[in-house]
Design a protein around this motif. Structure first.
Motif, PDB file in Angstrom:
ATOM      1  N   UNK A  97       0.847  -1.185   0.000  1.00 31.05           N
ATOM      2  CA  UNK A  97       0.000   0.000   0.000  1.00 31.05           C
ATOM      3  C   UNK A  97       0.884   1.238   0.000  1.00 31.05           C
ATOM      4  N   UNK A  98       0.557   2.208  -0.864  1.00 25.02           N
ATOM      5  CA  UNK A  98       1.420   3.362  -1.075  1.00 25.02           C
ATOM      6  C   UNK A  98       0.551   4.569  -1.409  1.00 25.02           C
ATOM      7  N   UNK A  99       1.048   5.754  -1.088  1.00 22.09           N
ATOM      8  CA  UNK A  99       0.353   6.984  -1.468  1.00 22.09           C
ATOM      9  C   UNK A  99       1.128   7.654  -2.602  1.00 22.09           C
ATOM     10  N   UNK A 100       1.646   8.853  -2.397  1.00 29.38           N
ATOM     11  CA  UNK A 100       2.345   9.550  -3.485  1.00 29.38           C
ATOM     12  C   UNK A 100       3.826   9.213  -3.552  1.00 29.38           C
ATOM     13  N   UNK A 101       4.489   9.133  -2.403  1.00 25.36           N
ATOM     14  CA  UNK A 101       5.931   8.875  -2.408  1.00 25.36           C
ATOM     15  C   UNK A 101       6.196   7.423  -2.779  1.00 25.36           C
ATOM     16  N   UNK A 102       7.062   7.215  -3.773  1.00 24.49           N
ATOM     17  CA  UNK A 102       7.243   5.859  -4.307  1.00 24.49           C
ATOM     18  C   UNK A 102       8.599   5.239  -4.015  1.00 24.49           C
ATOM     19  N   UNK A 103       9.451   5.911  -3.241  1.00 23.86           N
ATOM     20  CA  UNK A 103      10.817   5.404  -3.053  1.00 23.86           C
ATOM     21  C   UNK A 103      10.849   4.045  -2.373  1.00 23.86           C
ATOM     22  N   UNK A 104      10.015   3.849  -1.357  1.00 25.97           N
ATOM     23  CA  UNK A 104      10.017   2.562  -0.656  1.00 25.97           C
ATOM     24  C   UNK A 104       9.450   1.453  -1.533  1.00 25.97           C
ATOM     25  N   UNK A 156     -11.870   0.236   3.269  1.00 29.81           N
ATOM     26  CA  UNK A 156     -11.081  -0.701   4.073  1.00 29.81           C
ATOM     27  C   UNK A 156     -11.620  -2.120   3.950  1.00 29.81           C
ATOM     28  N   UNK A 157     -12.918  -2.275   3.746  1.00 26.85           N
ATOM     29  CA  UNK A 157     -13.480  -3.603   3.472  1.00 26.85           C
ATOM     30  C   UNK A 157     -12.928  -4.134   2.155  1.00 26.85           C
ATOM     31  N   UNK A 158     -12.752  -3.251   1.182  1.00 34.39           N
ATOM     32  CA  UNK A 158     -12.170  -3.670  -0.102  1.00 34.39           C
ATOM     33  C   UNK A 158     -10.706  -4.073   0.066  1.00 34.39           C
ATOM     34  N   UNK A 159      -9.997  -3.348   0.912  1.00 30.33           N
ATOM     35  CA  UNK A 159      -8.603  -3.713   1.185  1.00 30.33           C
ATOM     36  C   UNK A 159      -8.529  -5.115   1.774  1.00 30.33           C
ATOM     37  N   UNK A 160      -9.361  -5.381   2.766  1.00 24.90           N
ATOM     38  CA  UNK A 160      -9.381  -6.717   3.382  1.00 24.90           C
ATOM     39  C   UNK A 160      -9.742  -7.786   2.363  1.00 24.90           C
ATOM     40  N   UNK A 161     -10.672  -7.464   1.466  1.00 25.69           N
ATOM     41  CA  UNK A 161     -11.069  -8.428   0.433  1.00 25.69           C
ATOM     42  C   UNK A 161      -9.907  -8.736  -0.497  1.00 25.69           C
ATOM     43  N   UNK A 162      -9.130  -7.721  -0.866  1.00 26.00           N
ATOM     44  CA  UNK A 162      -7.966  -7.928  -1.740  1.00 26.00           C
ATOM     45  C   UNK A 162      -6.927  -8.797  -1.040  1.00 26.00           C
ATOM     46  N   UNK A 163      -6.683  -8.521   0.233  1.00 24.71           N
ATOM     47  CA  UNK A 163      -5.723  -9.326   1.005  1.00 24.71           C
ATOM     48  C   UNK A 163      -6.160 -10.787   1.034  1.00 24.71           C
ATOM     49  N   UNK A 164      -7.443 -11.010   1.254  1.00 23.64           N
ATOM     50  CA  UNK A 164      -7.952 -12.382   1.325  1.00 23.64           C
ATOM     51  C   UNK A 164      -7.930 -13.062  -0.039  1.00 23.64           C
ATOM     52  N   UNK A 165      -8.374 -12.359  -1.072  1.00 22.12           N
ATOM     53  CA  UNK A 165      -8.454 -12.951  -2.412  1.00 22.12           C
ATOM     54  C   UNK A 165      -7.080 -13.292  -2.976  1.00 22.12           C
ATOM     55  N   UNK A 166      -6.079 -12.498  -2.657  1.00 24.70           N
ATOM     56  CA  UNK A 166      -4.729 -12.746  -3.180  1.00 24.70           C
ATOM     57  C   UNK A 166      -3.953 -13.755  -2.339  1.00 24.70           C
ATOM     58  N   UNK A 167      -4.472 -14.099  -1.175  1.00 22.89           N
ATOM     59  CA  UNK A 167      -3.739 -14.998  -0.286  1.00 22.89           C
ATOM     60  C   UNK A 167      -2.459 -14.390   0.225  1.00 22.89           C
ATOM     61  N   UNK A 168      -2.484 -13.084   0.474  1.00 26.09           N
ATOM     62  CA  UNK A 168      -1.267 -12.373   0.879  1.00 26.09           C
ATOM     63  C   UNK A 168      -0.755 -12.863   2.232  1.00 26.09           C
ATOM     64  N   UNK A 169       0.557 -13.006   2.314  1.00 29.25           N
ATOM     65  CA  UNK A 169       1.209 -13.361   3.573  1.00 29.25           C
ATOM     66  C   UNK A 169       1.515 -12.124   4.407  1.00 29.25           C
ATOM     67  N   UNK A 170       1.654 -10.975   3.740  1.00 36.22           N
ATOM     68  CA  UNK A 170       2.056  -9.758   4.443  1.00 36.22           C
ATOM     69  C   UNK A 170       1.531  -8.543   3.687  1.00 36.22           C
ATOM     70  N   UNK A 171       1.079  -7.549   4.450  1.00 34.59           N
ATOM     71  CA  UNK A 171       0.709  -6.248   3.897  1.00 34.59           C
ATOM     72  C   UNK A 171       1.799  -5.261   4.285  1.00 34.59           C
ATOM     73  N   UNK A 172       2.292  -4.504   3.297  1.00 35.11           N
ATOM     74  CA  UNK A 172       3.396  -3.581   3.523  1.00 35.11           C
ATOM     75  C   UNK A 172       2.923  -2.158   3.254  1.00 35.11           C
ATOM     76  N   UNK A 173       2.996  -1.310   4.269  1.00 35.70           N
ATOM     77  CA  UNK A 173       2.668   0.100   4.100  1.00 35.70           C
ATOM     78  C   UNK A 173       3.948   0.832   3.708  1.00 35.70           C
ATOM     79  N   UNK A 174       4.103   1.056   2.404  1.00 41.63           N
ATOM     80  CA  UNK A 174       5.314   1.670   1.859  1.00 41.63           C
ATOM     81  C   UNK A 174       5.072   3.169   1.682  1.00 41.63           C
ATOM     82  N   UNK A 175       4.977   3.870   2.809  1.00 40.24           N
ATOM     83  CA  UNK A 175       4.605   5.283   2.873  1.00 40.24           C
ATOM     84  C   UNK A 175       3.155   5.474   2.414  1.00 40.24           C
TER      85      UNK A 175
END
Length: 288
Positions: A97-104, A156-175
């Motif tokens: 998950x990222x906003x405007x800054x893309x360095x991370x 945020x419900x959509x975020x949780x749905x994406x995490x579940x549908x993709x089978x993600x092991x980790x969510x990374x907040x990259x700024x």
């Protein structure tokens, strides 16, 4: 000329109240399973009398993870252990998950491409369109989810749905510059990491490098931590500082800080994906 497949590698992490015989019992049972221990780390927290252990082992024969867990169950039950088994042959899946800054984000992508980080980005979520091209270039699905006070719960419900549908092991907040709700932070606790643009707990909130510059600090840094409902107070995984001087401008501080943030975040992600981080109340145990 016949070739043999390399042995499969697993990582076992466990924690329990400390008592005599834990290491002997675990390693003896792993020997019964037919494993070869290739790495072992352990830690006793004196203040809580809690024991933590990480063991990497190789297995020459085909044996499903669930069968290994079944054979280890008697030892885990005997010592009332909390345990987890990681199959290292399975590539780990990230939602970033990222906003405007893309360095991370860019540094994460680079370390995956060169193979230092054994993972794949299965989704990039942003509240801005800016990083759509980066997602397309890297081959990662992009989800534009703008956040307003009116739609925050729905998004945020959509975020949780994406995490579940993709089978993600980790969510990374990259700024990702949005404060998560207590509900979302709670649902993802232990599997969501944030990079904070400060050496916590100093200079929290907005414009930390400007605050640091105004105070004439001589060290700036960044902190990667697990996300909790308490803003920027989750268990810390990784930190780094770098020396700065009075002769540097705010822009120099920002450039230095972004470089540190990128390094710290990817190291924290790597340690988590390799099961080197174990939660210990408000703190973490991080094995090298």
């Amino acid at each position: 000329m016949s070739s043999t497949a390399p042995p499969k590698v697993f990582v076992l992490t466990l924690s329990c109240t400390d008592r005599a015989g834990i290491v002997a019992a675990v390693t003896a049972q792993l020997a019964e399973v037919g494993t070869n221990i290739i790495e072992s780390s352990q830690y006793w927290d004196r203040s809580s009398n809690h024991f933590f252990m990480r063991i990497a082992f190789a297995l020459e024969r085909e044996l499903p993870a669930r069968e290994i867990e079944r054979q280890l169950a008697p030892v885990c039950e005997r010592f009332e252990m909390k345990s987890e088994l990681l199959d290292c042959s399975r590539k780990r899946r990230l939602v970033v998950m990222v906003s405007k800054f893309d360095h991370a984000l860019l540094h994460l992508i680079y370390q995956i491409q060169v193979g230092w980080l054994d993972a794949e980005i299965v989704a990039i979520i942003s509240n801005h369109e800016k990083n759509r091209e980066t997602a397309e270039w890297s081959g990662s699905p992009f989800h534009y989810l703008p956040i307003t006070p009116a739609n925050k719960n729905e998004q945020e419900e959509r975020i949780l749905a994406i995490v579940e549908q993709t089978g993600a092991d980790l969510v990374v907040l990259a700024r990702y510059m949005q404060v998560l709700s207590d509900k979302l932070a709670g649902c993802l606790f232990g599997k969501i990491i944030n990079i904070h643009h400060s050496f916590l707990p100093s200079f929290k909130g907005a414009r930390p490098y400007h605050q640091a510059h105004e105070h004439g600090v001589k060290l700036i840094g960044a902190t990667a931590h697990y996300v909790t409902a308490d803003l920027d107070e989750g268990p810390i995984i990784e930190q780094e500082t770098e020396r700065v001087t009075h002769a540097m401008s705010v822009e120099d501080f920002v450039a230095t800080g972004r470089d540190i943030e990128s390094r710290v975040l990817v190291r924290a992600v790597k340690r988590h994906l390799e099961a080197r981080v174990m939660l210990n109340g408000r703190k973490t145990v991080v094995f090298a």
